[in-house]
Design an enzyme around this catalytic site. Structure first.
Site, PDB file in Angstrom:
ATOM      1  N   LYS A  34       0.818  -1.221   0.000  1.00  0.00           N
ATOM      2  CA  LYS A  34       0.000   0.000   0.000  1.00  0.00           C
ATOM      3  C   LYS A  34       0.848   1.267   0.000  1.00  0.00           C
ATOM      4  O   LYS A  34       2.032   1.250   0.340  1.00  0.00           O
ATOM      5  CB  LYS A  34      -0.975  -0.021   1.170  1.00  0.00           C
TER       6      LYS A  34
ATOM      7  N   ARG B  42      -4.114  -9.975   4.513  1.00  0.00           N
ATOM      8  CA  ARG B  42      -4.437  -9.956   3.072  1.00  0.00           C
ATOM      9  C   ARG B  42      -3.185  -9.474   2.340  1.00  0.00           C
ATOM     10  O   ARG B  42      -2.789  -8.321   2.509  1.00  0.00           O
ATOM     11  CB  ARG B  42      -5.626  -9.011   2.839  1.00  0.00           C
TER      12      ARG B  42
HETATM   13  C1  9MG Z   1     -10.179  -5.110  -1.809  1.00  0.00           C
HETATM   14  N1  9MG Z   1      -9.220  -4.592  -0.846  1.00  0.00           N
HETATM   15  C2  9MG Z   1      -8.162  -3.790  -1.116  1.00  0.00           C
HETATM   16  N2  9MG Z   1      -7.522  -3.490   0.015  1.00  0.00           N
HETATM   17  C3  9MG Z   1      -8.189  -4.123   1.007  1.00  0.00           C
HETATM   18  C4  9MG Z   1      -8.035  -4.199   2.403  1.00  0.00           C
HETATM   19  O1  9MG Z   1      -7.080  -3.547   3.033  1.00  0.00           O
HETATM   20  N3  9MG Z   1      -8.903  -4.945   3.102  1.00  0.00           N
HETATM   21  C5  9MG Z   1      -9.915  -5.602   2.479  1.00  0.00           C
HETATM   22  N4  9MG Z   1     -10.747  -6.313   3.247  1.00  0.00           N
HETATM   23  N5  9MG Z   1     -10.118  -5.549   1.161  1.00  0.00           N
HETATM   24  C6  9MG Z   1      -9.267  -4.830   0.457  1.00  0.00           C
END
Ligand code: 9MG
Length: 273
Positions: free
Chosen positions: A218, A252
């Site tokens: 990010k 994630r």
């Molecule tokens: C789809 N998406 C992109 N970034 C995300 C994040 O930080 N969390 C979740 N749940 N979905 C995300």
């Protein structure tokens, strides 16, 4: 603790890894690489072999400035990939009830909704199925959310939103063991906000459901390190370790194999202490 995801029951006694597969031409992290269903499905298989417990499949880019996608196009991107992966625990990242319904009918086990099932009929689309849901906090809309987001009480606001989201979905019949929450790093948050949330992530445990953290690649990492998106692996792994230490139960990530190593080192450290 268990996360019930349709026909899968995932034990939460160790952290889970959710591997990201974007089936979009313009995602911020891997834009266009997995547009073709065959390429997307084989990438998903590779992530599963590397240790992903869940694959998060997305057909809409939520990057600020991304081109809007129609409901039909989103389904057209996601469903053919889903159908090639009947043996995997697949989460579909969508805000649209019609896409949720179609994905669940095609075998998806989880819905990851950056709008926390607030769209009309979203709750109805998922409640009667056995799928898991990830309820995320976002301030504003993807197109504009990064234009000077402000909070009077960042943690209070995000937590109150997620608490109400959990209450709402449970009222609709979704059991606690089907729910994860996510503070939404980068969704209407500055790098300073993101770091404060990470620092205070343990406070989210009182919501009584597992916390998912999405920090991989990010822009906050770019802000801190000065690196472009394709050079954020080390920063992403550092974030993964911090998130684990702060109580995240699901990570994630794009880089599953490397994140698994981080988890192994963290667990070895924990078991010795
Ligand atoms: C789809 N998406 C992109 N970034 C995300 C994040 O930080 N969390 C979740 N749940 N979905 C995300």
């Amino acid at each position: 603790m268990i996360l019930r995801c349709g026909r899968f029951s995932l034990a939460l006694d160790r952290p889970l890894v959710m591997g990201v597969v974007n089936v979009t031409p313009d995602s911020f992290s891997d834009g266009g690489r997995f547009r073709d269903p065959e390429a997307a499905a084989s990438h998903a298989r590779r992530l599963a072999e590397e240790g992903a417990d869940i694959i998060d499949l997305g057909g809409e880019s939520t990057r600020p400035g991304a081109a809007p996608v129609s409901e039909e196009e989103e389904q057209h991107r996601v469903l053919p990939v889903l159908e090639k992966l009947p043996d995997l625990c697949i989460s579909v990242d969508t805000r649209r009830p019609a896409v949720m319904k179609a994905a669940l009918a095609a075998g998806a086990s989880m819905i990851n909704d950056i709008q926390a099932l607030t769209e009309p009929y979203a709750l109805e689309a998922v409640a009667a199925t056995g799928c898991a849901v990830c309820l995320m906090h976002m301030k504003g809309e993807p197109a504009t959310m990064q234009r000077e987001p402000r909070y009077d009480d960042l943690i209070g606001e995000v937590k109150a939103f997620l608490k109400e989201a959990v209450r709402r979905v449970m009222f609709a019949g979704i059991g606690r063991d089907r729910i994860a929450v996510d503070p939404g790093f980068g969704f209407g948050k500055t790098p300073r906000h993101n770091m404060e949330i990470l620092r205070r992530l343990p406070e989210f445990a009182s919501l009584g459901v597992p916390v998912l953290a999405g920090l991989s690649r990010k822009s906050t990492i770019g802000h801190i390190t000065g690196r472009p998106v394709e050079q954020r692996l080390a920063g992403s792994l550092a974030m993964a370790l911090l998130a684990l230490e702060q109580g995240a139960k699901i990570l994630r990530v794009h880089d599953v194999k490397e994140t698994r190593d981080v988890i192994a080192v963290w667990q070895a450290f924990k078991n010795e202490s």
